[in-house]
Design an enzyme around this catalytic site. Sequence first.
Site, short mmCIF file in Angstrom:
data_model
loop_
_atom_site.label_atom_id
_atom_site.label_comp_id
_atom_site.label_asym_id
_atom_site.label_seq_id
_atom_site.Cartn_x
_atom_site.Cartn_y
_atom_site.Cartn_z
N ASP A 53 0.84 -1.20 0.00
CA ASP A 53 0.00 0.00 0.00
C ASP A 53 0.88 1.26 0.00
OD1 ASP A 53 0.85 -0.22 2.60
OD2 ASP A 53 -1.15 -0.15 3.51
N SER A 54 2.21 1.05 -0.03
CA SER A 54 3.13 2.17 -0.27
C SER A 54 2.87 2.76 -1.66
CB SER A 54 4.58 1.71 -0.15
OG SER A 54 4.80 0.53 -0.92
N ASP A 96 -1.10 -6.07 -0.26
CA ASP A 96 -1.45 -5.42 1.00
C ASP A 96 -2.95 -5.17 1.06
OD1 ASP A 96 0.43 -4.87 2.96
OD2 ASP A 96 1.28 -3.17 1.87
N LYS A 126 -1.52 -9.28 2.83
CA LYS A 126 -0.74 -8.86 4.01
C LYS A 126 -1.58 -7.90 4.84
CE LYS A 126 3.04 -6.01 3.79
NZ LYS A 126 2.64 -4.85 4.62
N GLU A 128 -1.58 -5.54 8.63
CA GLU A 128 -0.77 -4.97 9.71
C GLU A 128 -1.44 -5.22 11.06
OE1 GLU A 128 0.02 -0.82 8.97
OE2 GLU A 128 0.91 -1.23 7.01
N GLU A 195 9.07 -4.27 10.58
CA GLU A 195 9.50 -2.98 10.04
C GLU A 195 10.08 -2.09 11.12
OE1 GLU A 195 6.81 -1.08 7.31
OE2 GLU A 195 7.95 0.79 7.33
O1 KIV Z 1 3.52 -1.08 1.67
C1 KIV Z 1 4.68 -1.51 1.64
O2 KIV Z 1 5.46 -1.25 0.70
C2 KIV Z 1 5.13 -2.34 2.76
C3 KIV Z 1 6.58 -2.71 2.83
C4 KIV Z 1 7.46 -1.57 2.91
C5 KIV Z 1 6.83 -3.73 3.87
O3 KIV Z 1 4.34 -2.69 3.58
#
Ligand code: KIV
Length: 277
Positions: A53-54, A96, A126, A128, A195
Amino acid sequence: MQRNVQQKAAHVTTRRLLDMKQNGEKISVLTAYDYTMARILDGAGIDVILVGDSASNVFSGHNTTLPITIEEMIYHAKAVVRGVQAETGRAMVVIDMPFMSYQLSGEEALRNAGKIMKEHECDAVKLEGGRLIADTIKRITDVGIPVMGHLGLMPQSIYKYGSYKVRAREESEAEQLLEDARIVEQAGAFAVVLEKIPKKLAAEVTASLTIPTIGIGAGIECDGQVLVINDILGLNREFHPRFVRRYADLNTVIDDAVRQYVSDVKARSFPSADESY
Ligand code: KIV
């Protein structure tokens, strides 16, 4: 070096990642958000591609990961899966789950995880969080959807922390994180991202879990490493935290190329006769 275009390879599975941990083979993970980059990463031998989600930050220009929607994540995921399939097909693709797509209730989390898995052929999602989302992880894994956990600095909680500083430096938070890692494993996660935590704590978590740990700013003892592709390629001039190693300076390469193109167009040197029909 020649790329293995079209040569299909054994797809990386959750079982394979577990074997890698057991055999001491490090796991390489990078983010990607589009077809072209996914093809390059898969062709270059990356083990896992994370559609992070980056994307909210590096693709869409938001300040945090919070604004990205499930539809936007699915859009990126589809492009990445197509890229991997067009290349060797080896890399595992993890998506994510965006902010508020799994926090409201286990039922909604399951519906959204199912939606992500159903719309394209990705491998896992994924999430969190630790103990607070353990039931949700269990619910999702129980129906056969593999879940990667994410502990330490959790960018979706940035407004709670107030900064992107290293987490779990203090004993109480470190103990809580270790316990959360065990809970996430028991809930059924096949791996967990750690992280921005001290390397000593990451080593302790790695040693106490059966599932692989994937570190970002968490030291060498993790079973694997993940970084954001834009960061390792030096696409963002301003962002260079300590945990990022820059393998290229593409910002300068692209800037030079575009300046040259602009100059060639203005000077009427592009297109040449050879570049015309
Ligand atoms: O969203 C993302 O890119 C991440 C990684 C940096 C682990 O969660």
